[in-house]
Design an enzyme around this catalytic site. Structure first.
Site, PDB file in Angstrom:
ATOM      1  N   SER A  28       0.871  -1.191   0.000  1.00  0.00           N
ATOM      2  CA  SER A  28       0.000   0.000   0.000  1.00  0.00           C
ATOM      3  C   SER A  28       0.898   1.228   0.000  1.00  0.00           C
ATOM      4  O   SER A  28       2.051   1.167   0.464  1.00  0.00           O
ATOM      5  CB  SER A  28      -0.856   0.006   1.272  1.00  0.00           C
ATOM      6  N   TYR A  57      -0.926  -0.268  10.767  1.00  0.00           N
ATOM      7  CA  TYR A  57      -1.267  -0.641   9.385  1.00  0.00           C
ATOM      8  C   TYR A  57      -0.114  -0.262   8.453  1.00  0.00           C
ATOM      9  O   TYR A  57       0.320  -1.064   7.618  1.00  0.00           O
ATOM     10  CB  TYR A  57      -2.573   0.032   8.950  1.00  0.00           C
TER      11      TYR A  57
HETATM   12  P1  NDP Z   1     -11.653  -5.938   1.447  1.00  0.00           P
HETATM   13  O1  NDP Z   1     -12.036  -5.804   2.863  1.00  0.00           O
HETATM   14  O2  NDP Z   1     -12.642  -5.637   0.390  1.00  0.00           O
HETATM   15  O3  NDP Z   1     -11.062  -7.419   1.182  1.00  0.00           O
HETATM   16  C1  NDP Z   1     -10.231  -8.064   2.092  1.00  0.00           C
HETATM   17  C2  NDP Z   1     -10.199  -9.550   1.771  1.00  0.00           C
HETATM   18  O4  NDP Z   1      -9.290 -10.187   2.677  1.00  0.00           O
HETATM   19  C3  NDP Z   1     -11.536 -10.230   1.916  1.00  0.00           C
HETATM   20  O5  NDP Z   1     -11.688 -11.168   0.872  1.00  0.00           O
HETATM   21  C4  NDP Z   1     -11.424 -10.957   3.258  1.00  0.00           C
HETATM   22  O6  NDP Z   1     -12.250 -12.116   3.215  1.00  0.00           O
HETATM   23  C5  NDP Z   1      -9.927 -11.307   3.266  1.00  0.00           C
HETATM   24  N1  NDP Z   1      -9.382 -11.526   4.584  1.00  0.00           N
HETATM   25  C6  NDP Z   1      -9.332 -10.667   5.643  1.00  0.00           C
HETATM   26  N2  NDP Z   1      -8.777 -11.255   6.700  1.00  0.00           N
HETATM   27  C7  NDP Z   1      -8.457 -12.523   6.311  1.00  0.00           C
HETATM   28  C8  NDP Z   1      -7.861 -13.617   6.964  1.00  0.00           C
HETATM   29  N3  NDP Z   1      -7.471 -13.548   8.250  1.00  0.00           N
HETATM   30  N4  NDP Z   1      -7.673 -14.760   6.281  1.00  0.00           N
HETATM   31  C9  NDP Z   1      -8.068 -14.848   4.991  1.00  0.00           C
HETATM   32  N5  NDP Z   1      -8.627 -13.854   4.319  1.00  0.00           N
HETATM   33  C10 NDP Z   1      -8.835 -12.698   4.969  1.00  0.00           C
HETATM   34  O7  NDP Z   1     -10.381  -4.995   1.274  1.00  0.00           O
HETATM   35  P2  NDP Z   1      -9.503  -4.593  -0.027  1.00  0.00           P
HETATM   36  O8  NDP Z   1      -9.862  -5.380  -1.208  1.00  0.00           O
HETATM   37  O9  NDP Z   1      -9.530  -3.128  -0.113  1.00  0.00           O
HETATM   38  O10 NDP Z   1      -8.072  -5.007   0.501  1.00  0.00           O
HETATM   39  C11 NDP Z   1      -7.311  -6.054  -0.066  1.00  0.00           C
HETATM   40  C12 NDP Z   1      -5.837  -5.786   0.184  1.00  0.00           C
HETATM   41  O11 NDP Z   1      -5.465  -4.565  -0.434  1.00  0.00           O
HETATM   42  C13 NDP Z   1      -5.482  -5.649   1.670  1.00  0.00           C
HETATM   43  O12 NDP Z   1      -4.226  -6.272   1.876  1.00  0.00           O
HETATM   44  C14 NDP Z   1      -5.381  -4.135   1.862  1.00  0.00           C
HETATM   45  O13 NDP Z   1      -4.527  -3.809   2.916  1.00  0.00           O
HETATM   46  C15 NDP Z   1      -4.804  -3.735   0.521  1.00  0.00           C
HETATM   47  N6  NDP Z   1      -4.994  -2.341   0.128  1.00  0.00           N
HETATM   48  C16 NDP Z   1      -6.252  -1.776   0.125  1.00  0.00           C
HETATM   49  C17 NDP Z   1      -6.399  -0.453  -0.243  1.00  0.00           C
HETATM   50  C18 NDP Z   1      -7.715   0.253  -0.185  1.00  0.00           C
HETATM   51  O14 NDP Z   1      -7.737   1.506  -0.149  1.00  0.00           O
HETATM   52  N7  NDP Z   1      -8.835  -0.440  -0.210  1.00  0.00           N
HETATM   53  C19 NDP Z   1      -5.239   0.331  -0.718  1.00  0.00           C
HETATM   54  C20 NDP Z   1      -3.985  -0.362  -0.628  1.00  0.00           C
HETATM   55  C21 NDP Z   1      -3.880  -1.654  -0.255  1.00  0.00           C
HETATM   56  P3  NDP Z   1     -12.909 -12.830   4.498  1.00  0.00           P
HETATM   57  O15 NDP Z   1     -13.448 -11.736   5.360  1.00  0.00           O
HETATM   58  O16 NDP Z   1     -13.923 -13.755   3.916  1.00  0.00           O
HETATM   59  O17 NDP Z   1     -11.784 -13.596   5.124  1.00  0.00           O
HETATM   60  C1  8X3 Z   2      -5.153   1.367   2.168  1.00  0.00           C
HETATM   61  C2  8X3 Z   2      -5.114   2.731   1.609  1.00  0.00           C
HETATM   62  O1  8X3 Z   2      -4.729   5.147   2.076  1.00  0.00           O
HETATM   63  O2  8X3 Z   2      -6.134   3.936   3.636  1.00  0.00           O
HETATM   64  O3  8X3 Z   2      -3.920   0.758   2.133  1.00  0.00           O
HETATM   65  O4  8X3 Z   2      -3.786   3.570   3.624  1.00  0.00           O
HETATM   66  S1  8X3 Z   2      -4.934   3.901   2.781  1.00  0.00           S
END
Ligand code: NDP
Ligand code: 8X3
Length: 254
Positions: free
Chosen positions: A140, A153
């Site tokens: 991220s 985070y």
């Molecule tokens: P979501 O919450 O939409 O998706 C997260 C996914 O991770 C879900 O499928 C969830 O499924 C799974 N998950 C969470 N905890 C666990 C666990 N312990 N074991 C297995 N699966 C798990 O978030 P995003 O799609 O936004 O995030 C995906 C990735 O991208 C993350 O690593 C996040 O940090 C990163 N990211 C997100 C950004 C944003 O602004 N949205 C920007 C930069 C990075 P379930 O609950 O069924 O387990």
């Molecule tokens: C998730 C995006 O900007 O909330 O990684 O850190 S931000």
């Protein structure tokens, strides 16, 4: 299955969109997350639309035993993944560190760092034996620029970036590629998870911003995966047009 992608966090947001994008490119899929019902829905949706095979495993990446079981089943029943997309991750809370809940700290560290490290450790020996594969880790911009209320985070995402760089060194003599994807603000259920289900507060994060969408990141992941053997994209930093650093976002007033 011969050429498949194993995706953690495939039931929502970026992981789900990436599953769809890779299926469109013809990759068979192995999808893992905690919610079995959602996994079944995603499998149905993708198999109805694309001519690919989708296998699902219920997996909590915080649990090393579950990682060992699932990765062993996968290696035995399906094979060695060509792509390992370590997407599962989350933020919990947005408070000054002195007020951060201990359970939230542990959940972030265990999911974003421990889970990702152990998933990679579980598949890497077979990838090395096959001398092919691509590990794509979800970092991220938070790993590049710390912001208020997110010390843990941000630190977990900095760890993902440094871990990827270290593994890339260790596999230098193989054909394996390692990529860190570092998106800025992406409109997904991420903020709802961060704010423990507070939908109103989560929606306010994206108000006045033309935020990145999960599909934007998925398209980039598909592009990164689609390069010739000689091309290794080590890092991709993607921001919304209204974003300048990790948390410097210009919001349009109503
Ligand atoms: P979501 O919450 O939409 O998706 C997260 C996914 O991770 C879900 O499928 C969830 O499924 C799974 N998950 C969470 N905890 C666990 C666990 N312990 N074991 C297995 N699966 C798990 O978030 P995003 O799609 O936004 O995030 C995906 C990735 O991208 C993350 O690593 C996040 O940090 C990163 N990211 C997100 C950004 C944003 O602004 N949205 C920007 C930069 C990075 P379930 O609950 O069924 O387990
Ligand atoms: C998730 C995006 O900007 O909330 O990684 O850190 S931000």
């Amino acid at each position: 299955m011969s050429h498949f992608a194993f995706i953690t966090g495939a039931t929502s947001g970026i992981g789900l969109a990436s599953a769809k994008a890779l299926a469109e490119k013809g990759y068979d899929l192995v999808l893992a997350a905690r919610n079995e019902e959602k996994l079944a829905q995603v499998k149905k949706e993708i198999e109805e639309k694309e001519k690919v095979s989708v296998t699902t495993y219920k997996l909590d990446v915080r649990n090393p035993e579950e990682i060992h079981d699932v990765t062993s089943w996968c290696l035995k029943e399906v094979g060695t993944p060509y792509i390992l997309l370590n997407d599962a991750g989350l933020a919990r809370g947005l408070e000054p560190y002195g007020e951060t809940d201990e359970a939230d700290i542990l959940q972030m560290v265990e999911t974003n760092i421990k889970g990702l490290f152990l998933m990679t450790r579980a598949f890497l020996p077979s990838m090395l034996k096959a001398n092919k594969g691509h590990i794509i880790n979800m970092g991220s911009t938070a790993g590049l620029y710390a912001y208020a209320g997110a010390a843990v985070y941000c630190a977990t995402k900095a760890a993902v970036k440094t871990f990827s760089d270290g593994v890339r060194i260790d596999v230098i003599d193989s054909n394996i590629k390692v990529t860190t994807i570092q998106p800025g603000i992406v409109e997904t259920p991420f903020s709802e998870v961060r704010f423990h289900g507070d939908k109103k507060r989560a929606a306010s994060v994206y108000e006045g911003v033309d935020a990145l969408q999960a599909e934007d990141i998925a398209n980039i992941i598909a592009f990164v995966a689609d390069q010739p053997k000689r091309v290794q994209i080590s890092d991709v930093v993607i921001m919304a047009n209204q974003q300048a650093t990790g948390f410097m976002v210009s919001k349009k007033k109503k």
